[in-house]
Design a protein around this motif. Structure first.
Motif, PDB file in Angstrom:
ATOM      1  N   ILE A  92      -1.813 -12.517  -9.872  1.00  0.00           N
ATOM      2  CA  ILE A  92      -1.577 -11.803 -10.687  1.00  0.00           C
ATOM      3  C   ILE A  92      -1.773 -11.633 -11.909  1.00  0.00           C
ATOM      4  O   ILE A  92      -1.844 -11.748 -12.783  1.00  0.00           O
ATOM      5  CB  ILE A  92      -0.702 -10.772  -9.922  1.00  0.00           C
ATOM      6  N   ASP A  93      -2.521  -9.686 -12.431  1.00  0.00           N
ATOM      7  CA  ASP A  93      -3.064 -10.158 -13.375  1.00  0.00           C
ATOM      8  C   ASP A  93      -1.862  -9.109 -14.959  1.00  0.00           C
ATOM      9  O   ASP A  93      -1.655  -8.548 -14.011  1.00  0.00           O
ATOM     10  CB  ASP A  93      -4.707  -9.630 -13.663  1.00  0.00           C
ATOM     11  N   ALA A  94      -2.620  -8.685 -16.071  1.00  0.00           N
ATOM     12  CA  ALA A  94      -2.490  -7.733 -16.532  1.00  0.00           C
ATOM     13  C   ALA A  94      -1.824  -7.013 -16.245  1.00  0.00           C
ATOM     14  O   ALA A  94      -1.552  -6.498 -16.425  1.00  0.00           O
ATOM     15  CB  ALA A  94      -2.627  -7.939 -17.551  1.00  0.00           C
ATOM     16  N   ASP A  95      -2.989  -6.235 -15.562  1.00  0.00           N
ATOM     17  CA  ASP A  95      -2.744  -4.712 -14.811  1.00  0.00           C
ATOM     18  C   ASP A  95      -1.926  -4.579 -13.736  1.00  0.00           C
ATOM     19  O   ASP A  95      -2.663  -3.690 -13.041  1.00  0.00           O
ATOM     20  CB  ASP A  95      -4.261  -4.560 -14.996  1.00  0.00           C
ATOM     21  N   LEU A  96      -1.831  -5.560 -13.129  1.00  0.00           N
ATOM     22  CA  LEU A  96      -1.338  -5.636 -11.567  1.00  0.00           C
ATOM     23  C   LEU A  96      -2.450  -5.622 -10.990  1.00  0.00           C
ATOM     24  O   LEU A  96      -1.749  -5.204  -9.622  1.00  0.00           O
ATOM     25  CB  LEU A  96       0.319  -4.727 -11.692  1.00  0.00           C
ATOM     26  N   SER A  97      -2.919  -6.178 -10.800  1.00  0.00           N
ATOM     27  CA  SER A  97      -4.001  -5.767  -9.796  1.00  0.00           C
ATOM     28  C   SER A  97      -4.270  -7.767  -9.348  1.00  0.00           C
ATOM     29  O   SER A  97      -3.516  -8.594 -10.082  1.00  0.00           O
ATOM     30  CB  SER A  97      -5.923  -6.316  -9.713  1.00  0.00           C
ATOM     31  N   ALA A  98      -3.942  -8.114  -7.976  1.00  0.00           N
ATOM     32  CA  ALA A  98      -3.840  -9.113  -7.287  1.00  0.00           C
ATOM     33  C   ALA A  98      -4.400  -9.173  -6.274  1.00  0.00           C
ATOM     34  O   ALA A  98      -5.195  -9.093  -6.465  1.00  0.00           O
ATOM     35  CB  ALA A  98      -2.418  -8.726  -6.587  1.00  0.00           C
ATOM     36  N   ILE A  99      -5.012 -10.765  -6.498  1.00  0.00           N
ATOM     37  CA  ILE A  99      -5.567 -12.043  -5.227  1.00  0.00           C
ATOM     38  C   ILE A  99      -4.237 -12.429  -4.994  1.00  0.00           C
ATOM     39  O   ILE A  99      -3.228 -12.668  -4.572  1.00  0.00           O
ATOM     40  CB  ILE A  99      -6.389 -13.024  -5.883  1.00  0.00           C
ATOM     41  N   LYS A 100      -5.006 -12.377  -2.946  1.00  0.00           N
ATOM     42  CA  LYS A 100      -4.097 -12.243  -2.064  1.00  0.00           C
ATOM     43  C   LYS A 100      -4.917 -12.822  -1.037  1.00  0.00           C
ATOM     44  O   LYS A 100      -5.870 -12.527  -0.658  1.00  0.00           O
ATOM     45  CB  LYS A 100      -3.156 -11.227  -1.737  1.00  0.00           C
ATOM     46  N   GLY A 101      -4.331 -13.666   0.466  1.00  0.00           N
ATOM     47  CA  GLY A 101      -4.941 -14.097   1.158  1.00  0.00           C
ATOM     48  C   GLY A 101      -5.289 -16.201   1.101  1.00  0.00           C
ATOM     49  O   GLY A 101      -6.179 -16.203   2.055  1.00  0.00           O
ATOM     50  N   GLY A 102      -3.860 -16.437   0.545  1.00  0.00           N
ATOM     51  CA  GLY A 102      -3.699 -17.835   0.865  1.00  0.00           C
ATOM     52  C   GLY A 102      -2.984 -18.507   2.121  1.00  0.00           C
ATOM     53  O   GLY A 102      -3.770 -19.198   2.890  1.00  0.00           O
ATOM     54  N   GLY A 103      -2.366 -17.611   2.505  1.00  0.00           N
ATOM     55  CA  GLY A 103      -1.777 -17.699   4.142  1.00  0.00           C
ATOM     56  C   GLY A 103      -2.970 -17.192   4.941  1.00  0.00           C
ATOM     57  O   GLY A 103      -2.402 -16.585   6.662  1.00  0.00           O
ATOM     58  N   ALA A 104      -3.919 -16.087   5.096  1.00  0.00           N
ATOM     59  CA  ALA A 104      -4.930 -15.521   5.637  1.00  0.00           C
ATOM     60  C   ALA A 104      -4.494 -14.477   6.616  1.00  0.00           C
ATOM     61  O   ALA A 104      -4.846 -14.023   7.465  1.00  0.00           O
ATOM     62  CB  ALA A 104      -5.319 -16.453   6.647  1.00  0.00           C
ATOM     63  N   ALA A 105      -3.442 -13.814   5.970  1.00  0.00           N
ATOM     64  CA  ALA A 105      -2.816 -12.900   6.552  1.00  0.00           C
ATOM     65  C   ALA A 105      -3.512 -11.648   5.287  1.00  0.00           C
ATOM     66  O   ALA A 105      -2.515 -10.407   5.121  1.00  0.00           O
ATOM     67  CB  ALA A 105      -0.867 -12.665   6.212  1.00  0.00           C
ATOM     68  N   HIS A 106      -4.162 -11.293   4.943  1.00  0.00           N
ATOM     69  CA  HIS A 106      -3.808 -10.300   3.620  1.00  0.00           C
ATOM     70  C   HIS A 106      -4.368  -8.816   4.482  1.00  0.00           C
ATOM     71  O   HIS A 106      -4.905  -7.748   3.501  1.00  0.00           O
ATOM     72  CB  HIS A 106      -4.712 -10.137   2.840  1.00  0.00           C
ATOM     73  N   ALA A 107      -5.515  -9.712   5.479  1.00  0.00           N
ATOM     74  CA  ALA A 107      -5.748  -7.472   6.110  1.00  0.00           C
ATOM     75  C   ALA A 107      -4.601  -6.926   6.317  1.00  0.00           C
ATOM     76  O   ALA A 107      -4.653  -5.706   6.740  1.00  0.00           O
ATOM     77  CB  ALA A 107      -6.772  -8.298   7.419  1.00  0.00           C
ATOM     78  N   ARG A 108      -3.563  -7.151   7.196  1.00  0.00           N
ATOM     79  CA  ARG A 108      -2.432  -6.770   7.406  1.00  0.00           C
ATOM     80  C   ARG A 108      -1.281  -6.585   6.421  1.00  0.00           C
ATOM     81  O   ARG A 108      -0.718  -5.223   6.410  1.00  0.00           O
ATOM     82  CB  ARG A 108      -1.622  -7.882   8.666  1.00  0.00           C
ATOM     83  N   GLU A 109      -1.409  -7.360   5.533  1.00  0.00           N
ATOM     84  CA  GLU A 109      -0.367  -6.761   4.539  1.00  0.00           C
ATOM     85  C   GLU A 109      -1.305  -6.064   3.174  1.00  0.00           C
ATOM     86  O   GLU A 109       0.000  -4.994   3.693  1.00  0.00           O
ATOM     87  CB  GLU A 109      -0.777  -8.456   3.423  1.00  0.00           C
ATOM     88  N   LYS A 110      -2.615  -5.833   3.568  1.00  0.00           N
ATOM     89  CA  LYS A 110      -3.186  -4.679   2.675  1.00  0.00           C
ATOM     90  C   LYS A 110      -2.714  -2.888   3.193  1.00  0.00           C
ATOM     91  O   LYS A 110      -2.522  -2.331   2.825  1.00  0.00           O
ATOM     92  CB  LYS A 110      -4.501  -4.990   2.470  1.00  0.00           C
ATOM     93  N   VAL A 111      -2.747  -3.304   4.569  1.00  0.00           N
ATOM     94  CA  VAL A 111      -2.322  -2.309   5.779  1.00  0.00           C
ATOM     95  C   VAL A 111      -0.928  -1.633   5.068  1.00  0.00           C
ATOM     96  O   VAL A 111      -1.170  -0.556   4.790  1.00  0.00           O
ATOM     97  CB  VAL A 111      -2.652  -2.144   6.983  1.00  0.00           C
ATOM     98  N   VAL A 112      -0.219  -3.067   5.133  1.00  0.00           N
ATOM     99  CA  VAL A 112       0.536  -2.152   5.283  1.00  0.00           C
ATOM    100  C   VAL A 112       1.591  -2.135   4.158  1.00  0.00           C
ATOM    101  O   VAL A 112       2.731  -0.700   3.582  1.00  0.00           O
ATOM    102  CB  VAL A 112       2.021  -3.913   5.801  1.00  0.00           C
ATOM    103  N   ASP A 113       1.542  -2.892   2.371  1.00  0.00           N
ATOM    104  CA  ASP A 113       1.434  -3.055   1.514  1.00  0.00           C
ATOM    105  C   ASP A 113       0.561  -1.090   0.831  1.00  0.00           C
ATOM    106  O   ASP A 113       1.221  -0.080   0.560  1.00  0.00           O
ATOM    107  CB  ASP A 113       0.296  -3.857   0.352  1.00  0.00           C
ATOM    108  N   ALA A 114      -0.476  -0.635   1.543  1.00  0.00           N
ATOM    109  CA  ALA A 114      -0.867   0.168   1.015  1.00  0.00           C
ATOM    110  C   ALA A 114      -0.441   0.886   1.353  1.00  0.00           C
ATOM    111  O   ALA A 114       0.409   3.055   1.318  1.00  0.00           O
ATOM    112  CB  ALA A 114      -2.167   0.806   0.910  1.00  0.00           C
ATOM    113  N   ALA A 115       0.142   1.170   2.417  1.00  0.00           N
ATOM    114  CA  ALA A 115       1.044   2.256   3.170  1.00  0.00           C
ATOM    115  C   ALA A 115       2.290   2.889   2.715  1.00  0.00           C
ATOM    116  O   ALA A 115       3.212   3.938   2.771  1.00  0.00           O
ATOM    117  CB  ALA A 115       1.346   2.496   5.149  1.00  0.00           C
ATOM    118  N   ALA A 116       2.629   1.757   2.225  1.00  0.00           N
ATOM    119  CA  ALA A 116       4.569   2.433   1.230  1.00  0.00           C
ATOM    120  C   ALA A 116       4.218   2.464   0.011  1.00  0.00           C
ATOM    121  O   ALA A 116       3.483   3.317  -0.557  1.00  0.00           O
ATOM    122  CB  ALA A 116       5.086   0.821   0.805  1.00  0.00           C
ATOM    123  N   ASP A 117       5.601   3.546  -0.068  1.00  0.00           N
ATOM    124  CA  ASP A 117       6.152   3.829  -1.263  1.00  0.00           C
ATOM    125  C   ASP A 117       5.573   3.170  -2.082  1.00  0.00           C
ATOM    126  O   ASP A 117       6.032   4.300  -3.277  1.00  0.00           O
ATOM    127  CB  ASP A 117       7.120   5.235  -0.354  1.00  0.00           C
TER     128      ASP A 117
END
Length: 230
Positions: A92-117
């Motif tokens: 995660i960088d200084a602007d809070l952009s992140a790289i995920k997917g080391g556990g191969a779950a980033h597609a489902r993670e992004k759907v759920v994380d984007a849906a969150a308040d």
């Protein structure tokens, strides 16, 4: 391609601190990885003490751990929204952009994380960097991986098909797809790269999370460093 680094105590502090955000009646996105696992266990202990919540798992592993921890689980289709998502990150960088997917779950993670308040990343100090520089996981339809490799090279990346451990062949995601880990060096403009990757035919999802993270809890040796998106 799971990331390593940081101590278990650092991860535990971050995960347990984020779990304190969960309130009565919440629907909680349950992330994947060793740091998010500490949050799931802490939420489970709160459920044992009477907290009424439901969890939306982002992977096979987070679903199994939620069940083991006694957290009632549901799918995203069964709820009107997600109040809070807690998940880890590979970088995660200084602007809070992140790289995920080391556990191969980033597609489902992004759907759920984007849906969150509110989306909270939990991490240890080894995951924090001034700029993103780790290879970006790109989930692709199996029959398109060679074509997507060529497109990624056209964007300046160096893609590698992720190979499975302790079995022959590639990693297969929970969605039945393949993963390309694409090295772009230092990612100077995560937003532009995110848009370019999303536009490639055959790409299901990629591991750049831009303008999604609200808060980062970084566990340290003596506490938790909290970083908020400006």
């Amino acid at each position: 391609m799971k990331t390593t680094g940081g101590t278990d105590d650092q991860k535990r502090r971050a995960g347990e601190r984020a779990a304190e955000l969960v309130a009565e009646g919440d629907v909680v996105g349950l992330g994947t990885g060793s740091t998010a696992a500490h949050a799931i266990r802490a939420i489970g202990r709160a459920v044992d003490e009477g907290l009424d919540v439901r969890g939306v798992p982002t992977s096979f592993d987070s679903r199994a751990l939620a069940r083991q921890s006694g957290i009632p689980i549901c799918s995203l289709d069964e709820v009107d929204g997600v109040d809070l998502a807690i998940d880890g990150a590979d970088q995660i960088d200084a602007d809070l952009s992140a790289i995920k997917g080391g556990g191969a779950a980033h597609a489902r993670e992004k759907v759920v994380d984007a849906a969150a308040d509110r989306f909270v990343v939990v991490a240890d100090p080894s995951k924090v960097a001034e700029s993103l520089s780790r290879p970006v996981p790109v989930e692709v339809l199996p029959d398109t991986h060679a074509a997507v490799e060529r497109d990624l090279e056209g964007l300046g990346g160096a893609p590698t098909l992720r190979r499975a451990e302790r079995k022959d062949g590639p990693v297969v995601t929970d969605n039945g797809n393949l993963l390309l880990d694409c090295d772009f060096g230092v990612v100077e403009d995560p937003a532009s790269l995110s848009t370019a990757l999303s536009g490639l035919p055959g790409v299901v999802e990629h591991g750049l999370f831009v303008d999604l993270v609200d808060t980062v809890y970084v566990g340290t040796d003596d506490g938790v460093d909290v970083r908020e998106r400006g």
